[in-house]
Design a protein around this motif. Structure first.
Motif, PDB file in Angstrom:
ATOM      1  N   ALA A 405       0.807  -1.220   0.000  1.00 32.07           N
ATOM      2  CA  ALA A 405       0.000   0.000   0.000  1.00 32.07           C
ATOM      3  C   ALA A 405       0.839   1.267   0.000  1.00 32.07           C
ATOM      4  O   ALA A 405       0.323   2.353   0.252  1.00 32.07           O
ATOM      5  N   SER A 406       2.149   1.150  -0.276  1.00 29.78           N
ATOM      6  CA  SER A 406       3.064   2.305  -0.352  1.00 29.78           C
ATOM      7  C   SER A 406       3.230   3.011   0.991  1.00 29.78           C
ATOM      8  O   SER A 406       3.492   4.206   1.032  1.00 29.78           O
ATOM      9  N   THR A 407       3.107   2.280   2.088  1.00 30.59           N
ATOM     10  CA  THR A 407       3.161   2.894   3.415  1.00 30.59           C
ATOM     11  C   THR A 407       4.454   2.582   4.187  1.00 30.59           C
ATOM     12  O   THR A 407       4.619   3.068   5.310  1.00 30.59           O
ATOM     13  N   ASP A 408       5.360   1.803   3.616  1.00 30.15           N
ATOM     14  CA  ASP A 408       6.617   1.517   4.319  1.00 30.15           C
ATOM     15  C   ASP A 408       7.457   2.775   4.457  1.00 30.15           C
ATOM     16  O   ASP A 408       7.556   3.574   3.519  1.00 30.15           O
ATOM     17  N   LEU A 409       8.072   2.928   5.617  1.00 29.79           N
ATOM     18  CA  LEU A 409       8.919   4.081   5.910  1.00 29.79           C
ATOM     19  C   LEU A 409      10.392   3.714   5.779  1.00 29.79           C
ATOM     20  O   LEU A 409      10.778   2.571   6.058  1.00 29.79           O
ATOM     21  N   VAL A 410      11.197   4.671   5.386  1.00 29.31           N
ATOM     22  CA  VAL A 410      12.628   4.436   5.170  1.00 29.31           C
ATOM     23  C   VAL A 410      13.295   3.921   6.441  1.00 29.31           C
ATOM     24  O   VAL A 410      14.102   2.990   6.402  1.00 29.31           O
ATOM     25  N   ASP A 411      12.947   4.514   7.581  1.00 28.45           N
ATOM     26  CA  ASP A 411      13.609   4.112   8.821  1.00 28.45           C
ATOM     27  C   ASP A 411      12.928   2.923   9.487  1.00 28.45           C
ATOM     28  O   ASP A 411      13.272   2.535  10.606  1.00 28.45           O
ATOM     29  N   LEU A 412      11.938   2.336   8.815  1.00 30.89           N
ATOM     30  CA  LEU A 412      11.361   1.061   9.239  1.00 30.89           C
ATOM     31  C   LEU A 412      11.403   0.092   8.080  1.00 30.89           C
ATOM     32  O   LEU A 412      10.469  -0.653   7.798  1.00 30.89           O
ATOM     33  N   ARG A 413      12.519   0.105   7.379  1.00 32.66           N
ATOM     34  CA  ARG A 413      12.703  -0.682   6.158  1.00 32.66           C
ATOM     35  C   ARG A 413      12.512  -2.169   6.456  1.00 32.66           C
ATOM     36  O   ARG A 413      13.039  -2.693   7.433  1.00 32.66           O
ATOM     37  N   PRO A 414      11.697  -2.865   5.605  1.00 34.18           N
ATOM     38  CA  PRO A 414      11.487  -4.306   5.822  1.00 34.18           C
ATOM     39  C   PRO A 414      12.800  -5.086   5.761  1.00 34.18           C
ATOM     40  O   PRO A 414      13.758  -4.687   5.110  1.00 34.18           O
ATOM     41  N   SER A 415      12.832  -6.213   6.469  1.00 31.53           N
ATOM     42  CA  SER A 415      14.023  -7.069   6.455  1.00 31.53           C
ATOM     43  C   SER A 415      14.214  -7.654   5.068  1.00 31.53           C
ATOM     44  O   SER A 415      13.268  -7.889   4.331  1.00 31.53           O
ATOM     45  N   ALA A 416      15.475  -7.908   4.709  1.00 31.97           N
ATOM     46  CA  ALA A 416      15.773  -8.491   3.400  1.00 31.97           C
ATOM     47  C   ALA A 416      15.354  -9.950   3.369  1.00 31.97           C
ATOM     48  O   ALA A 416      15.313 -10.606   4.379  1.00 31.97           O
TER      49      ALA A 416
END
Length: 416
Positions: A405-416
């Motif tokens: 939904a385009s809601t991820d934040l840069v400083d809460l970046r998902p794990s690889a």
């Protein structure tokens, strides 16, 4: 498609300072844009991120409510959860202790927005598609299952909702051109209340050069003459062909709203937004009569589908400004979209999410519901904080392609 279980829920208090004057209006003079973030973890690389907007102090209250309300989601598998999300949302909203603090408004409802939006984000990611595609791929029955239609059944039953989706299915193919064209935006950031006249004009000319053709100015100053001077300045800077909107952010009483609305009518605004208190249904009805043919827009501070139902049925607004981070998230936004469609009104969102979620939702409304193309508000102030920020070129929102939904934040970046 592998099963995706929610293993942990967390709420994160994120706050962002704005440049001087940015975000200011007649009521909110020095805002600090803040996001109450819901994080749904799965024990794997996928995580859902949901957001709702506050203006600083109070953001922690919403995070506390998220942590309380979202507990029943732990252990749920996302496909099974979303297959009955309308029922789940009603259960969350009717928490017997937290409901007392609303019901269905305020801190509790903002928390529900963040939680709901995280569920939709995780669902889209689990299917590997952007939110707009996830929604467009659903059948009418699956869409209706996402909705809590309680308290609006007198005007929108589940059967009627299903019929609206089914009736508009035939015209989808031709409306899908919007996915390639992109959705037009309008620029709010040129006209914040604290900006000096020269800055308003400079920003408007810069926005024109970027392809924008529609602009919004904040009004509601104690000095009515200042409002009228700045409104005239915006018209002169933007040109006669530009579309203008004026937003009082609920500052005026009915007398001032009538007086100022008549004065501003000479500048041919598309709408006057939030002209008076957002709970005053009858006041808005009076204004629609007094200010005709000028149109009214509202919704930023309408907390739930029931209030929207009342305004729509009463003929109190012309433009429905639902916001998926002010209502109980994407689900209730879709319910209000159906209400607007049923009554023949355009839905032009307010973007407390900075357009991140709503860029998906206006595409769905256009393709699935046949909603007329108007504009999507553009506010760029948090752009650098999103992992996949909205892309606006030539004044047009480009269709997002990343899953979620385009809601991820840069400083809460998902794990690889």
């Amino acid at each position: 498609m592998a099963d995706c279980f929610i293993t942990r829920v967390s709420a994160i208090d994120k706050r962002y300072s704005l440049p001087p004057g940015a975000g200011s209006d007649a009521v909110h003079s020095n805002p600090e844009y803040s996001l109450a973030v819901t994080r749904l973890e799965t024990g794997g690389p996928l995580a859902g991120t949901g957001i709702t907007l506050t203006l600083g102090r109070g953001n922690r209250l919403v995070c506390d409510a998220i942590e309380i309300l979202a507990r029943p989601l732990i252990g749920r598998e996302i496909e099974a959860l979303m297959a009955e999300f309308g029922r789940v949302l009603r259960q969350l909203a009717d928490d017997p202790a937290m409901r007392w603090l609303g019901p269905h408004k305020g801190v509790v409802h903002l928390a529900l927005a963040s939680i709901t939006n995280a569920c939709f984000d995780l669902w889209a990611k689990s299917r590997g598609v952007p939110l707009w595609k996830l929604l467009l791929d659903l059948s009418p029955d699956e869409l209706v299952a996402l909705l809590d239609l309680s308290y609006v059944e007198d005007v929108l039953t589940p059967e009627q909702a299903r019929e609206i989706f089914a009736e508009r299915w035939a015209g989808r193919t031709e409306r899908e051109s919007i996915l390639k064209q992109g959705y037009p935006g309008y620029d709010t950031s040129v006209g914040w209340m604290a900006y000096e006249d020269q800055k308003v004009c400079e920003l408007t000319k810069a926005a024109l050069a970027k392809g924008f053709t529609a602009f919004k100015l904040k009004v509601g100053s104690p000095d009515h003459g200042r409002d009228l001077r700045r409104a005239q300045l915006l018209r002169e800077c933007a040109g006669d062909r530009a579309t203008l909107m004026f937003d009082a952010n609920q500052q005026w009483n009915l007398f001032a709203a009538t007086e100022m609305g008549r004065e501003l009518a000479a500048l041919r605004p598309l709408w006057i937004e939030e002209p008076t208190h957002p709970d005053d249904v009858l006041g808005h009805v009076k204004l629609t009569r007094e200010l005709a043919p000028v149109k009214l827009a509202a919704g930023e501070h309408m907390p739930n589908r029931v209030v929207f139902k009342n305004f729509i049925e009463a003929g109190a607004i012309h433009f429905v400004q639902a916001d998926a981070v002010r209502l109980a998230g994407i689900s209730e936004f879709l319910t209000v979209s159906l209400l607007a469609t049923r009554f023949g009104l355009p839905l032009v969102p307010h973007v407390g999410d900075m357009g991140q979620l709503h860029q998906h939702l206006v595409l769905f409304n256009r393709v699935a519901l046949g909603q007329e193309i108007h504009f999507l508000e553009h506010i760029p102030h948090l752009r650098q904080h999103f992992l996949f920020p909205v892309e606006v070129e030539g004044g047009v929102y480009r269709t997002p392609q990343e899953p979620g939904a385009s809601t991820d934040l840069v400083d809460l970046r998902p794990s690889a």
